[in-house]
Design a protein around this motif. Structure first.
Motif, PDB file in Angstrom:
ATOM      1  N   HIS A 348       0.820  -1.212   0.000  1.00 14.16           N
ATOM      2  CA  HIS A 348       0.000   0.000   0.000  1.00 14.16           C
ATOM      3  C   HIS A 348       0.853   1.260   0.000  1.00 14.16           C
ATOM      4  CE1 HIS A 348      -3.744  -2.134   1.843  1.00 14.16           C
ATOM      5  NE2 HIS A 348      -3.690  -2.238   0.535  1.00 14.16           N
ATOM      6  N   HIS A 349       2.106   1.133   0.385  1.00 20.06           N
ATOM      7  CA  HIS A 349       2.957   2.302   0.583  1.00 20.06           C
ATOM      8  C   HIS A 349       4.304   2.215  -0.126  1.00 20.06           C
ATOM      9  CE1 HIS A 349      -0.083   3.051   3.581  1.00 20.06           C
ATOM     10  NE2 HIS A 349       0.243   1.958   4.224  1.00 20.06           N
ATOM     11  N   HIS A 350       4.533   1.155  -0.880  1.00 26.56           N
ATOM     12  CA  HIS A 350       5.806   0.965  -1.580  1.00 26.56           C
ATOM     13  C   HIS A 350       5.566   0.294  -2.929  1.00 26.56           C
ATOM     14  CE1 HIS A 350       6.779   0.815   2.735  1.00 26.56           C
ATOM     15  NE2 HIS A 350       7.971   1.282   2.437  1.00 26.56           N
ATOM     16  N   GLY A 351       6.610   0.338  -3.765  1.00 27.18           N
ATOM     17  CA  GLY A 351       6.671  -0.530  -4.921  1.00 27.18           C
ATOM     18  C   GLY A 351       6.004  -0.037  -6.179  1.00 27.18           C
ATOM     19  N   HIS A 352       5.562   1.225  -6.215  1.00 26.08           N
ATOM     20  CA  HIS A 352       4.983   1.721  -7.452  1.00 26.08           C
ATOM     21  C   HIS A 352       6.094   2.048  -8.439  1.00 26.08           C
ATOM     22  CE1 HIS A 352       2.503   4.279 -10.145  1.00 26.08           C
ATOM     23  NE2 HIS A 352       1.539   3.479  -9.740  1.00 26.08           N
ATOM     24  N   GLU A 353       5.803   1.927  -9.758  1.00 25.53           N
ATOM     25  CA  GLU A 353       6.836   2.209 -10.757  1.00 25.53           C
ATOM     26  C   GLU A 353       7.279   3.665 -10.711  1.00 25.53           C
ATOM     27  OE1 GLU A 353       2.850   1.712 -12.986  1.00 25.53           O
ATOM     28  OE2 GLU A 353       3.966   0.686 -11.419  1.00 25.53           O
ATOM     29  N   LYS A 355       8.092   6.870  -8.264  1.00 23.05           N
ATOM     30  CA  LYS A 355       8.468   7.047  -6.862  1.00 23.05           C
ATOM     31  C   LYS A 355       7.390   7.814  -6.106  1.00 23.05           C
ATOM     32  CE  LYS A 355      13.478   6.692  -7.224  1.00 23.05           C
ATOM     33  NZ  LYS A 355      14.774   7.341  -6.890  1.00 23.05           N
ATOM     34  N   LEU A 356       7.161   7.393  -4.880  1.00 23.47           N
ATOM     35  CA  LEU A 356       6.164   8.039  -4.033  1.00 23.47           C
ATOM     36  C   LEU A 356       6.846   9.025  -3.089  1.00 23.47           C
ATOM     37  CD1 LEU A 356       4.045   4.907  -3.092  1.00 23.47           C
ATOM     38  CD2 LEU A 356       3.574   6.582  -4.866  1.00 23.47           C
ATOM     39  N   PRO A 357       6.268  10.204  -2.917  1.00 21.39           N
ATOM     40  CA  PRO A 357       6.905  11.199  -2.046  1.00 21.39           C
ATOM     41  C   PRO A 357       6.615  10.951  -0.569  1.00 21.39           C
ATOM     42  CG  PRO A 357       4.898  12.098  -2.990  1.00 21.39           C
ATOM     43  CD  PRO A 357       5.068  10.732  -3.594  1.00 21.39           C
ATOM     44  N   TRP A 358       7.568  11.336   0.259  1.00 18.99           N
ATOM     45  CA  TRP A 358       7.413  11.411   1.710  1.00 18.99           C
ATOM     46  C   TRP A 358       7.739  12.837   2.123  1.00 18.99           C
ATOM     47  CZ3 TRP A 358       5.882   7.390   4.988  1.00 18.99           C
ATOM     48  CH2 TRP A 358       5.720   6.150   4.366  1.00 18.99           C
ATOM     49  N   TYR A 359       7.238  13.258   3.275  1.00 21.47           N
ATOM     50  CA  TYR A 359       7.304  14.677   3.619  1.00 21.47           C
ATOM     51  C   TYR A 359       7.831  14.906   5.028  1.00 21.47           C
ATOM     52  CZ  TYR A 359       4.045  14.818  -0.325  1.00 21.47           C
ATOM     53  OH  TYR A 359       3.448  14.652  -1.537  1.00 21.47           O
ATOM     54  N   ASP A 444      14.044   0.458  -2.319  1.00 21.22           N
ATOM     55  CA  ASP A 444      13.443   1.412  -1.375  1.00 21.22           C
ATOM     56  C   ASP A 444      14.034   1.178   0.013  1.00 21.22           C
ATOM     57  OD1 ASP A 444      11.900   2.316  -3.472  1.00 21.22           O
ATOM     58  OD2 ASP A 444      10.179   1.077  -2.952  1.00 21.22           O
ATOM     59  N   HIS A 445      15.148   1.855   0.327  1.00 14.99           N
ATOM     60  CA  HIS A 445      15.882   1.539   1.552  1.00 14.99           C
ATOM     61  C   HIS A 445      15.872   2.663   2.591  1.00 14.99           C
ATOM     62  CE1 HIS A 445      18.294  -1.356  -1.215  1.00 14.99           C
ATOM     63  NE2 HIS A 445      17.194  -1.920  -0.762  1.00 14.99           N
ATOM     64  N   TYR A 446      16.062   3.893   2.178  1.00 11.02           N
ATOM     65  CA  TYR A 446      16.116   4.977   3.155  1.00 11.02           C
ATOM     66  C   TYR A 446      15.843   6.300   2.445  1.00 11.02           C
ATOM     67  CZ  TYR A 446      20.802   5.686   1.247  1.00 11.02           C
ATOM     68  OH  TYR A 446      21.859   5.894   0.403  1.00 11.02           O
ATOM     69  N   VAL A 447      15.632   7.350   3.248  1.00 10.46           N
ATOM     70  CA  VAL A 447      15.490   8.700   2.706  1.00 10.46           C
ATOM     71  C   VAL A 447      16.536   9.596   3.347  1.00 10.46           C
ATOM     72  CG1 VAL A 447      13.026   8.460   2.218  1.00 10.46           C
ATOM     73  CG2 VAL A 447      13.767   9.352   4.441  1.00 10.46           C
ATOM     74  N   SER A 448      16.739  10.740   2.751  1.00 10.35           N
ATOM     75  CA  SER A 448      17.760  11.666   3.240  1.00 10.35           C
ATOM     76  C   SER A 448      17.427  12.178   4.645  1.00 10.35           C
ATOM     77  CB  SER A 448      17.888  12.843   2.273  1.00 10.35           C
ATOM     78  OG  SER A 448      18.767  13.823   2.775  1.00 10.35           O
ATOM     79  N   ASP A 449      18.453  12.543   5.372  1.00 10.83           N
ATOM     80  CA  ASP A 449      18.264  13.131   6.709  1.00 10.83           C
ATOM     81  C   ASP A 449      17.762  14.562   6.624  1.00 10.83           C
ATOM     82  OD1 ASP A 449      19.215  10.881   8.188  1.00 10.83           O
ATOM     83  OD2 ASP A 449      21.253  11.410   7.585  1.00 10.83           O
ATOM     84  N   THR A 450      17.881  15.187   5.468  1.00  9.92           N
ATOM     85  CA  THR A 450      17.456  16.576   5.300  1.00  9.92           C
ATOM     86  C   THR A 450      16.480  16.679   4.140  1.00  9.92           C
ATOM     87  OG1 THR A 450      19.324  17.038   3.834  1.00  9.92           O
ATOM     88  CG2 THR A 450      19.646  17.436   6.195  1.00  9.92           C
ATOM     89  N   GLY A 451      15.781  17.791   4.086  1.00 10.00           N
ATOM     90  CA  GLY A 451      14.813  18.024   3.014  1.00 10.00           C
ATOM     91  C   GLY A 451      13.395  17.798   3.487  1.00 10.00           C
ATOM     92  N   TYR A 455      12.275  11.179  -1.422  1.00  5.77           N
ATOM     93  CA  TYR A 455      12.008   9.942  -2.142  1.00  5.77           C
ATOM     94  C   TYR A 455      13.021   8.891  -1.700  1.00  5.77           C
ATOM     95  CZ  TYR A 455       9.111  12.876  -5.135  1.00  5.77           C
ATOM     96  OH  TYR A 455       8.156  13.741  -5.593  1.00  5.77           O
ATOM     97  N   TYR A 456      12.613   7.643  -1.778  1.00  4.50           N
ATOM     98  CA  TYR A 456      13.487   6.555  -1.354  1.00  4.50           C
ATOM     99  C   TYR A 456      14.787   6.544  -2.147  1.00  4.50           C
ATOM    100  CZ  TYR A 456      10.611   3.914   1.950  1.00  4.50           C
ATOM    101  OH  TYR A 456       9.917   3.501   3.052  1.00  4.50           O
ATOM    102  N   GLN A 457      15.872   6.239  -1.437  1.00  4.39           N
ATOM    103  CA  GLN A 457      17.175   6.033  -2.047  1.00  4.39           C
ATOM    104  C   GLN A 457      17.591   4.577  -1.859  1.00  4.39           C
ATOM    105  OE1 GLN A 457      20.091   9.117  -1.085  1.00  4.39           O
ATOM    106  NE2 GLN A 457      18.433  10.476  -0.411  1.00  4.39           N
ATOM    107  N   THR A 458      18.615   4.178  -2.603  1.00  2.00           N
ATOM    108  CA  THR A 458      18.991   2.771  -2.666  1.00  2.00           C
ATOM    109  C   THR A 458      20.396   2.543  -2.132  1.00  2.00           C
ATOM    110  OG1 THR A 458      17.588   2.472  -4.615  1.00  2.00           O
ATOM    111  CG2 THR A 458      19.275   0.780  -4.216  1.00  2.00           C
TER     112      THR A 458
END
Length: 465
Positions: A348-353, A355-359, A444-451, A455-458
């Motif tokens: 429901h929250h991962h795996g779309h072709e 990228k899904l944003p996080w805030y 889909d492993h982690y996101v930046s500490d800032t911003g 979006y997920y980084q690998t």
């Protein structure tokens, strides 16, 4: 430029040509040709163009009193020219080259969709598009689904115990594990209050359903409410939220590998209930956990007692029917249920072709967070697990009963536009989603500490596994 063809030129016009040439030389500048100051004959608009003639001969005639005499016998002579009929200035030539250059370029994509942008509609606009009857909760209809699922669960267990055949057990585990997951979804509706308008009925049914599959109803209900209220927020979301880069790199290699390597992520739910996600502390069984506020302490204790009672019942049945029989009847279906729960909630929250944003911070809103969820199609399983794959509208309006989610989604889609991601159609069994799960766990492993829009980084090491 292309050859302009052949111009019919009269000898009587020769002196006129000389005058025009002299005028151009005397009045020209470095970049512009000034108009003539004297009155000269103007070419008529009678251009005779033969489309069937490949040479495209153009006959040009001048009208002027000075040249009113008849053409001489030499008027049949024609002069071939390769210059344009009208000589453009340098500025005009530059403009033409620029126009051609722009024409050769691909058209600009002004309508490229930015999933992280603030939507042009409000939550109230979506609400207004959904028919009023979709909000109506029918307790009798809700209870009919409970009765259906309970009868199926008991019937499957009785049939498997009676046959007690190793050809039957794998089929039983798959079917019963899926039905355990269906019971969870109905208890999930109780937790949201979409089961009925009666809080006591919701609580009783929710405890019975969730306790039967070892879920602490109130403990889960409260943390799941936190998830809905903060979905899409990197720090405040509760379940399957992204790890920050700092938290990700602080994990030991065993934890990191288990979190992103199948089948281990699909067995995470019991551990989450006891100890939450990496970077968070507390337990769904502990009333003093920071998951809960003081007024919820009694509810958490009640759910923990119900869970403990069910666990004690299972232990007691081991002495009645034997540990192996309990493992076959309950243990393995329970694990299948856990795998369904992790599988569905993750996708429901991962795996779309795309990228899904996080805030973070001011960029997050309830609407933007809810819009970053994904609908999924599970084929035959849609009806069995009560259309929980229809998830976007559920996330925005969890009070809508599950049996109205499909209609509500269809009504909302014109408002959502590109913010709604149409799910891929499934075959009778949703095997295609296994590929989506595997690809997501690899990238889909982690996101930046800032911003504030992330979006997920690998991690390259994990992506190679």
């Amino acid at each position: 430029m292309a050859n302009c063809g052949i111009v019919k030129w009269d000898e009587d016009n020769t002196s006129l040509f000389h005058k025009m040439a002299a005028g151009l030389v005397l009045s020209g500048s470095a970049s512009l040709i000034k108009p003539f100051t004297q009155s000269l004959p103007i070419p008529t608009t009678r251009f005779i163009l033969n489309n069937n003639n490949p040479s495209n001969t153009i006959h040009l005639h001048f009208k002027d009193p000075i040249f009113s005499s008849k053409p001489t016998t030499n008027s049949r002579w024609a002069v071939k020219v390769s210059a344009p009929l009208i000589i453009p200035s340098i500025d005009e030539q530059d403009f033409e080259r620029e126009r051609v250059s722009l024409d050769e370029q691909e058209p600009e994509q002004d309508d490229v969709f930015d999933a992280g942008a603030s939507p042009p509609f409000k939550l109230a606009d979506i609400r207004a598009a959904i028919p009023k009857h979709c909000w109506v909760k029918d307790p009798w209809r809700s209870m009919s689904y409970v009765a259906r699922d309970v009868v199926i669960v008991l019937g499957l267990a009785a049939a498997a115990a009676h046959l007690n055949n190793w050809c039957v057990w794998p089929l039983y585990w798959a079917a019963q594990g899926t039905m355990f997951w269906a019971l969870f979804v109905l208890g999930h509706d109780c937790g949201h209050g979409s089961f009925s308008n009666n809080p006591k009925l919701n609580s009783v049914v929710g405890h019975l359903l969730h306790s039967s599959i070892l879920v602490p109803y109130h403990g889960w209900r409260i943390s799941h409410r936190t998830h809905h209220q903060n979905h899409g927020h990197v720090e405040n979301d509760e379940s399957w939220h992204p790890l920050t880069e700092k938290t990700f790199k602080s994990l030991d290699w065993i934890t990191r590998t288990l979190r992103f390597t199948l089948p281990f992520p699909m067995l995470a739910y019991p551990f989450y209930l006891w100890n939450r996600s990496p970077g968070k502390r507390g337990s769904h069984f502990d009333p003093s956990s920071d998951l809960f506020v003081p007024v919820e302490k009694k509810d958490v204790i009640t759910s923990t007692i119900c869970w403990t009672t069910m666990f004690a019942l299972i232990l007691g049945l081991n002495f009645v029917v034997g540990p192996l029989q309990m493992l076959k009847l309950y243990g393995i279906p329970y694990l299948i249920n856990v795998m369904w729960l992790d599988f569905v909630t993750y996708l429901h929250h991962h795996g779309h072709e795309d990228k899904l944003p996080w805030y973070r911070g001011k960029e997050w809103s309830y609407l933007r967070g809810g819009l970053s969820t994904i609908d999924r199609d599970y084929g035959w399983i849609n009806n069995i697990h009560h259309d929980i794959g229809t998830h976007v509208v559920h996330h925005l309006f969890p009070q809508i009963p599950h049996y109205h989610l499909i209609e509500a989604t269809e009504a909302a889609k014109p408002v959502l536009g590109k913010y709604y991601r149409e799910p891929k159609k499934s075959s009778p069994l949703p095997f295609h989603l296994l590929g989506e799960l595997i690809r997501s766990l690899k990238k889909d492993h982690y996101v930046s500490d800032t911003g504030d829009i992330l979006y997920y980084q690998t991690d390259p090491k994990l992506s190679k596994k």
